[in-house]
Design an enzyme around this catalytic site. Structure first.
Site, PDB file in Angstrom:
ATOM      1  CD  GLU A 188      -1.623  22.692   1.935  1.00 18.61           C
ATOM      2  OE1 GLU A 188      -2.264  21.818   2.534  1.00 18.61           O
ATOM      3  OE2 GLU A 188      -1.048  23.628   2.516  1.00 18.61           O
ATOM      4  NE  ARG A 192      -4.995  20.780   2.870  1.00 21.22           N
ATOM      5  CZ  ARG A 192      -5.442  21.816   3.550  1.00 21.22           C
ATOM      6  NH1 ARG A 192      -6.723  21.960   3.751  1.00 21.22           N
ATOM      7  NH2 ARG A 192      -4.628  22.737   4.020  1.00 21.22           N
ATOM      8  CG  ASP A 320       4.892  23.266   9.686  1.00 15.86           C
ATOM      9  OD1 ASP A 320       5.359  23.047   8.573  1.00 15.86           O
ATOM     10  OD2 ASP A 320       3.752  23.761   9.868  1.00 15.86           O
ATOM     11  CD  GLU A 453      -1.362  23.545  13.519  1.00 14.25           C
ATOM     12  OE1 GLU A 453      -2.183  24.356  14.023  1.00 14.25           O
ATOM     13  OE2 GLU A 453      -1.364  23.259  12.313  1.00 14.25           O
TER      14      GLU A 453
HETATM   15  C1  DMJ Z   1      -2.564  21.390   8.015  1.00 13.56           C
HETATM   16  O1  DMJ Z   1      -2.840  21.377   6.660  1.00 13.56           O
HETATM   17  C2  DMJ Z   1      -1.376  20.544   8.345  1.00 13.56           C
HETATM   18  O2  DMJ Z   1      -1.377  20.260   9.704  1.00 13.56           O
HETATM   19  C3  DMJ Z   1      -0.080  21.183   7.956  1.00 13.56           C
HETATM   20  O3  DMJ Z   1       1.031  20.429   8.323  1.00 13.56           O
HETATM   21  C4  DMJ Z   1       0.030  22.541   8.598  1.00 13.56           C
HETATM   22  N1  DMJ Z   1      -1.119  23.344   8.440  1.00 13.56           N
HETATM   23  C5  DMJ Z   1      -2.444  22.804   8.472  1.00 13.56           C
HETATM   24  C6  DMJ Z   1      -3.222  23.014   9.745  1.00 13.56           C
HETATM   25  O4  DMJ Z   1      -2.953  24.141  10.439  1.00 13.56           O
END
Ligand code: DMJ
Length: 580
Positions: A188, A192, A320, A453
């Site tokens: 994270e 970010r 993902d 998404e």
């Molecule tokens: C985000 O922090 C990023 O896109 C991550 O890869 C998946 N989840 C969240 C948004 O849903």
């Protein structure tokens, strides 16, 4: 005597009695006075009017200069044929682009949403990680790093919210402190904070952002010091001490461990220090050694090389972005042979993805299922709705048949994801869906936390196909957010998409991703062109520059070659509108 009489003669003209005895001269004097005053007054007014006129004209000149600059930058909007293909031209599809006035109106509405979200954050949660809009306070869900502020920098910049960007920049300069006794998520924090700062640097050219990105990356780096090079997922920002979550039995999470390449490669390119790229790329090298034939990996991997007995395979939560980064590192690496391995692994995984695709009954919606051990599970997370965008983006690297096949699959999956939204009373999607015969799709977990998404995929599909339907779908989703999630003090998620009951959190990715992708969905393709930028998984655009592979082979220390490969960051205008 003579002289004194003549001087007395002169003085008589200012003696009132002289005029009283001669009324004609008095009248003449009066007329001269009146005309003289008018003349003087008129001159003064004229001067004032002229000054006003001149200042208006100066303002007009400045306005016209700005307009001219905008027109130069926006020349693509005037109906010129736009090439949507990547800069190396292998998408192979040219699409005419003429801006629709509706796009400009929609873009303004999305910008207004960003203004509202941002000003609420500024007012109630300044410097905190996230805003709780109902209770009007900030919370530090990421250790107090100003996550929303950093996540928003590039969105503010791209939208031209300059004053807001400057205030955020001042906070980064004066108040951002990473020396926190806090167990941070490596993933994270990377996507970010490192990603947000790098993107702000690439757009603005302000070195402050690069220095801060390097500071936080240095604090994360010890997490990669493991027997396999696969990182631990948690690290204390001031003391180090990397470790994993208690609930994973010592394992690392796939997405958390293998989705830092874009940011760390970019950091090496911009600082000239190869260590970041080396650490992040070693993970993929390690994974490639035992990569399965279907390219599908369980969501748990072990940093000490121990076996993972039983795990889930998914394109949703915890899996993902591993698949997303295989493709995007190939794009970031200019699709050269140096990054071939990434493309091959991604194509293998896309075969695996195809094997998980099923169709609902009766409406035949395509969805990507999951596997738990050997069992197939008819469930799909909204998180997996990034996949249509990824497939569309990657379709260009295939030959014509496969390219069309994967683009069609992307379009089918996007239709399903759009229906995740359309099928609920609030028109907002739940967190995941289950698929039972005869019922098409049913909401599983029913919350919506403002995730991006689906609009992310709509953005890619619109850019790559030019099909305006995707803009319409995006607009419907945006309106549902406006209707259900906008409150006086920001945006909130929903606890339940069926009832519309609201929660108390404005997630930082709403400003970083959801609103950015929506804004770009209604912007000309020359704004952050896909041939020049690659988005990290938190929607932070990173400039594509030449790849230098000395980073992987040389020892520690700076590589001159690498420094050369990174060109001057773009100026503000170039950043917004791409290089023409
Ligand atoms: C985000 O922090 C990023 O896109 C991550 O890869 C998946 N989840 C969240 C948004 O849903």
């Amino acid at each position: 005597m003579v002289r004194s009489r003549s001087s007395a003669n002169k003085w008589k003209y200012i003696n009132p009695s002289y005029y009283l005895k001669r009324p004609k001269r008095l009248a003449l004097l009066f007329i001269v006075f009146v005309f003289g005053s008018f003349f003087f007054w008129d001159r003064q007014t004229l001067v004032r009017d002229h000054q006003e006129e001149i200042s208006k004209l100066s303002e007009e000149v400045i306005r016209l200069q700005d307009l001219l600059e905008d027109l130069k930058n926006d020349q693509s909007v005037s109906g010129e044929t736009m090439n949507f293909s990547h800069s190396d031209g292998d998408v192979g599809k040219k699409i005419d682009y003429t801006e629709d006035p509706v796009d400009a109106q929609r873009r303004e509405k999305v910008k207004d949403a960003m203004r509202h979200a941002w000003s609420s954050y500024e007012k109630y949660a300044w410097g905190h990680d996230e805003l709780q809009p109902q209770t009007k306070n900030g919370v530090d869900s990421f250790g107090g790093l100003g996550a929303t502020l950093i996540d928003s920098l590039d969105t503010l910049y791209i939208m031209g919210l300059d004053e807001q960007f400057q205030r955020a920049r001042e906070w980064v300069a004066n108040s951002l402190d990473f020396n926190k006794n806090y167990d941070a998520s490596v993933f994270e924090t990377t996507i970010r904070v490192v990603g947000g700062l790098l993107s702000a640097y690439d757009l603005s050219g302000d070195r402050l952002f690069l220095e801060k990105a390097q500071d936080i990356a240095d604090r994360l780096l010890p997490a990669w010091n493991t027997p396999t090079g696969i990182p631990y997922n948690i690290i204390n920002l001031s003391h180090g001490n990397p470790h994993n979550h208690g609930w994973t039995a010592g394992h690392s999470i796939l997405a958390d461990s293998a989705s830092e390449q874009l940011e760390f490669i970019a950091l090496s390119q911009r600082t000239g220090d190869p260590k970041y790229q080396q650490k992040a790329e070693n993970v993929i090298l390690e994974i490639s050694r035992t990569f399965p034939d279907d390219g599908l990996l369980p969501i748990h991997i072990n940093p000490e090389g121990k076996a993972v007995v039983y795990s889930t395979i998914t394109f949703g939560a915890m899996g993902d972005s591993f698949y997303e980064y295989l493709l995007k590192v190939w794009i970031q690496g200019n699709r050269t042979t140096a990054v071939d391995r990434y493309r091959k692994m991604w194509e293998t995984s896309m075969k695996g993805l195809s094997s998980l695709v099923r169709r609902t009954f009766p409406s035949s919606f395509a969805y990507i299922g999951e596997k738990v051990g050997d069992s197939f599970v008819d469930k799909m997370d909204e998180l997996a709705c990034f996949a249509p965008g990824m497939l569309a983006l990657g379709s260009s690297g295939y030959g014509p048949d496969d390219s069309q096949k994967f683009l069609s699959l992307a379009e089918e999956l996007a239709w399903t994801c759009y229906n995740f939204y359309q099928s609920t009373p609030t028109k907002l999607a739940g967190e995941n869906y289950v698929f039972n015969k005869g019922q098409d799709m049913t909401v599983g977990t029913s919350w919506n936390i403002l995730r991006p998404e689906t609009v992310e995929s709509l953005f890619y599909l619109w850019r790559l196909t030019g099909n305006k339907t995707y803009q319409e779908w995006g607009w419907n989703i945006f309106q549902a957010f406006e209707k259900n999630s906008r409150i006086e003090s920001g945006y909130v998620g929903l606890k339940d998409v069926n009832s519309g009951v609201q929660d108390n959190m404005m997630q930082s990715f709403f400003l970083a991703e959801t609103l950015k992708y929506l804004y770009l969905l209604y912007s000309p393709p020359s704004v952050i062109p896909l041939g020049e930028w690659v988005f990290n998984t938190e929607a932070h655009p990173i400039k594509i520059v030449s790849r230098n592979d000395r980073a992987m082979t040389s020892g520690a220390g700076k590589s001159a070659g690498q420094q050369k490969s990174y060109k001057r960051p773009l100026t503000r205008r170039e950043g917004r509108f791409g290089n023409k």
